[in-house]
Write an enzyme that holds these catalytic residues in place. Structure first.
Site, PDB file in Angstrom:
ATOM      1  N   LYS A 166       1.073  -1.106  -0.350  1.00 18.75           N
ATOM      2  CA  LYS A 166       0.356  -0.038   0.501  1.00 18.75           C
ATOM      3  C   LYS A 166       1.080   0.801   0.038  1.00 18.75           C
ATOM      4  O   LYS A 166       2.113   1.456   0.491  1.00 18.75           O
ATOM      5  CB  LYS A 166      -1.547  -0.007   1.377  1.00 18.75           C
ATOM      6  N   GLY A 198      -7.964   7.381  -0.540  1.00 23.57           N
ATOM      7  CA  GLY A 198      -7.841   8.391  -0.202  1.00 23.57           C
ATOM      8  C   GLY A 198      -6.082   8.486   0.195  1.00 23.57           C
ATOM      9  O   GLY A 198      -5.552   9.321   0.989  1.00 23.57           O
ATOM     10  N   CYS A 231      -2.097   8.575  -8.217  1.00 24.46           N
ATOM     11  CA  CYS A 231      -3.475   8.544  -7.438  1.00 24.46           C
ATOM     12  C   CYS A 231      -4.218   9.372  -7.623  1.00 24.46           C
ATOM     13  O   CYS A 231      -4.118  10.836  -7.523  1.00 24.46           O
ATOM     14  CB  CYS A 231      -3.231   8.455  -6.020  1.00 24.46           C
ATOM     15  N   LYS A 239       4.595   4.521 -11.734  1.00 23.85           N
ATOM     16  CA  LYS A 239       2.979   4.090 -11.926  1.00 23.85           C
ATOM     17  C   LYS A 239       1.787   4.908 -12.297  1.00 23.85           C
ATOM     18  O   LYS A 239       1.904   6.173 -12.194  1.00 23.85           O
ATOM     19  CB  LYS A 239       2.262   3.602 -10.690  1.00 23.85           C
ATOM     20  N   ASN A 252      -3.928   3.018 -13.747  1.00 25.33           N
ATOM     21  CA  ASN A 252      -4.123   3.115 -12.049  1.00 25.33           C
ATOM     22  C   ASN A 252      -5.865   3.239 -12.023  1.00 25.33           C
ATOM     23  O   ASN A 252      -6.178   3.102 -13.570  1.00 25.33           O
ATOM     24  CB  ASN A 252      -3.427   4.522 -11.677  1.00 25.33           C
ATOM     25  N   THR A 307      -8.183  -5.332  -7.918  1.00 28.54           N
ATOM     26  CA  THR A 307      -9.975  -5.723  -7.125  1.00 28.54           C
ATOM     27  C   THR A 307      -9.697  -6.955  -6.990  1.00 28.54           C
ATOM     28  O   THR A 307     -10.938  -7.748  -5.958  1.00 28.54           O
ATOM     29  CB  THR A 307     -10.337  -4.482  -7.844  1.00 28.54           C
TER      30      THR A 307
END
Lengths: 264, 312
Positions: free
Chosen positions: B46, B73, B131, B166, B193, B267
């Site tokens: 993470k 977030g 992100c 990324k 992403n 996911t």
């Protein structure tokens, strides 16, 4: 915690949009405690994608019962499952209720609202086995929202009901029933599960009466085992409050640790 | 004969081409009760800012058709707690660990890298420059070639370890961004992403996420991810790591065919905590079935168009 890809449905009962399923899952059942939950796959395709968190309603030997209300696409699919079919489950998950204290001779009041009654049957039995004097308070909008009321009485658990529309039991919210119960005889411990406004009111009543209360929170969950950080609520642990995971740190919290939404 | 899944990224050799994607695998330890972390190619933990981070208020998740929109977030413990509490356990589990590096500004990316460079047990850094959930309107460095190139160059200069950039799918020309990452000195790029998204509750006329916007992932995004991997792989010489909606070994094979040298599974980990090892096994079975000796032989082998069939 483990994955059981094919837990057989041994029993299915339903009342309008409330459903009870008994699942044969000895390995999961052997580790289960009241207040824990399962993540259940509702289908075999990629849509709906996520598992659904469903709390444990009872343990019957090597089987576990889940009790839920149809609240969306996932639970609607789950409600269509029939006896003999299998479910892919993950569990038991979460910490469950803290039953470390000595409950012998103690008075425990369990307050459930709507589908929030689910974990309280398992909990009531466990507390009784620990020698507690158990009283269950069960509230819903109407008589049809109290489908498992007779199950408690049949199991020998003392239960009183309340309905918002007065169609059964005491008219009004279950929290009214709780206040009357406290006035009659103060409990040593409260256990609460239901809609947020009801739990928040019950937490206030518990705080006013200085009664320790454990609250079982509900949340949307991505995974159920701490990986996605999607199910957080504001929890205070001597730190002013942080987003903590319901699945891993809960779903049961001492009432004093919960910072209710809009209360900040 | 068992197909050979070993994967060489040039700067890193992997047991197989299956990695766990950042943000869907916690810090890895959440999964040790289900699987051996050493059984997959690697895990991308993470995202790490320098300090602990609060993340967004709930609701943070919405399920959509075949997908999931999140606006977590980047809540997290920060590098110091990660190094003290998590990394020793990951080393003990013999996992190949890639740290996902975040920053509120360019300086913070460098500070995170400088701190992690002093720790043992990391194979590479994945720069999270994409992100969508931490600045307003999904803004991030990976939306422009210049900011991508400059940030990658600064991080590369500061780092003793390989850098994977990324990338974001929320751009007009992914080839241009991938080339900018390569020009900045990236050792690899990973993509995609999540896709900047909005879910609305029509009855209340309110967004379903507290953050209003979120990032879409899951099987729904796979065709877009495949397209972008294909375009990026054609634009750069450095390895491309593909991700977006992979749930099966055959999905992984499709990304390799599109030009990815390795893939990340995201996911799917939420639904099946053993998804990474299952997908590695399924990829091996796919190769065996198709008579492919090495999964690396699939990379960049997309043939000519015109083989679409109607689903029945």
């Amino acid at each position: 915690m483990r994955q059981e890809p094919a837990a057989r449905i041994a029993l299915r009962q339903s009342w309008d949009d409330y459903v009870l399923l008994r699942l044969e899952a000895p390995d999961v059942a052997a580790e289960a405690r009241p207040g824990q939950f399962l993540m259940v796959r509702v289908g075999e395709t990629l849509d709906p994608l996520l598992r659904r968190p469903i709390s444990l309603h009872a343990r019957e030997g090597g089987s576990l019962e889940i009790f839920f209300q149809v609240a969306g696409r996932g639970t609607a699919l789950l409600a269509e499952k029939e006896e003999g079919e299998t479910l892919d489950i993950l569990g038991p998950l979460g910490r469950g209720f803290d039953l470390e204290a000595d409950f012998h001779g103690r008075r425990a009041v369990l307050v459930g609202g709507g589908r929030g009654i689910a974990p309280l049957f398992y909990l009531g039995r466990e507390l009784r086995a620990k020698g507690a004097d158990v009283k269950v308070l069960y509230g819903g909008r109407s008589l049809r929202d109290l489908p498992v009321r007779d199950k408690f009485a049949a199991d020998g658990l003392d239960i009183a009901c309340a309905t918002d529309d007065g169609s059964f039991g005491r008219p009004g919210f279950v929290t009214g029933l709780l206040e009357a119960e406290i006035a009659r005889r103060a409990p040593d411990a409260l256990f609460v599960c239901g809609p947020d406004p009801m739990m928040r009111a019950a937490a206030g009543i518990a705080a006013a009466g200085r009664i320790p209360a454990q609250i079982s929170l509900e949340s949307l969950m991505g995974c159920g085992f701490g990986a996605c950080w999607g199910c957080v609520k504001r929890i205070v642990r001597g730190d002013g409050g942080r987003w903590r995971k319901i699945c891993e740190d809960g779903p049961v919290f001492p009432a004093g640790e919960i910072l209710w939404e809009g209360a900040e | 004969m068992t197909p050979d899944l070993s994967t060489d990224l040039g700067f890193l050799k992997l047991r197989n081409p299956i990695l766990a994607a950042s943000g869907t695998f916690g810090y890895g330890l959440e999964f040790t009760q289900f699987m051996s972390l050493a059984a997959v190619g690697g895990i991308v933990v993470k995202g790490l800012y320098y300090g602990p981070r609060e993340g967004n208020p709930p609701p943070r998740l919405v399920e959509t058709a075949g997908g999931l929109i999140n606006a977590i977030g980047l809540q997290g413990v920060g590098v110091e707690a990660f190094a003290a509490d998590v990394l020793p356990k990951l080393r003990a589990a013999e996992a190949t660990v890639i740290a996902n590096v975040c920053g509120a500004d360019d300086d913070e990316y460098v500070r995170v890298i400088e701190f992690l460079d002093r720790q043992e047990g990391l194979a590479a850094y994945e720069l999270n420059i994409s992100c969508p959930n931490v600045r307003r309107n999904g803004l991030c460095p990976a939306l422009r070639p210049e900011t991508t190139r400059d940030l990658v160059a600064r991080c590369k200069a500061a780092s003793r370890r390989p850098i994977i950039a990324k990338l974001s799918p929320n751009v007009t020309d992914i080839a241009e961004i991938a080339a900018a990452a390569e020009a900045g000195g990236a050792d690899a790029v990973s993509l995609i992403n999540t896709l900047l998204s909005l879910a609305i509750d029509a009855r209340t006329r309110r967004p379903r996420l507290a953050n209003v916007l979120g990032g879409l992932s899951g099987p729904a995004v796979k065709p877009i991810a495949l397209r972008m991997v294909y375009q990026a792989a054609a634009a750069v010489r450095i390895p491309v790591i593909g991700l977006g909606g992979i749930t099966s070994g055959e999905d992984a094979a499709e990304f390799l065919i599109a030009g990815a040298r390795a893939v990340e599974v995201g996911t799917a980990n939420f639904v099946d905590p053993t998804a990474t090892v299952r997908i590695a096994r399924e990829l091996s079975e796919f190769c065996a079935r198709e008579g492919i000796a090495r999964s690396a032989d699939l990379v960049g082998t997309l043939g000519k168009g015109g083989h679409g069939t109607l689903a029945r």
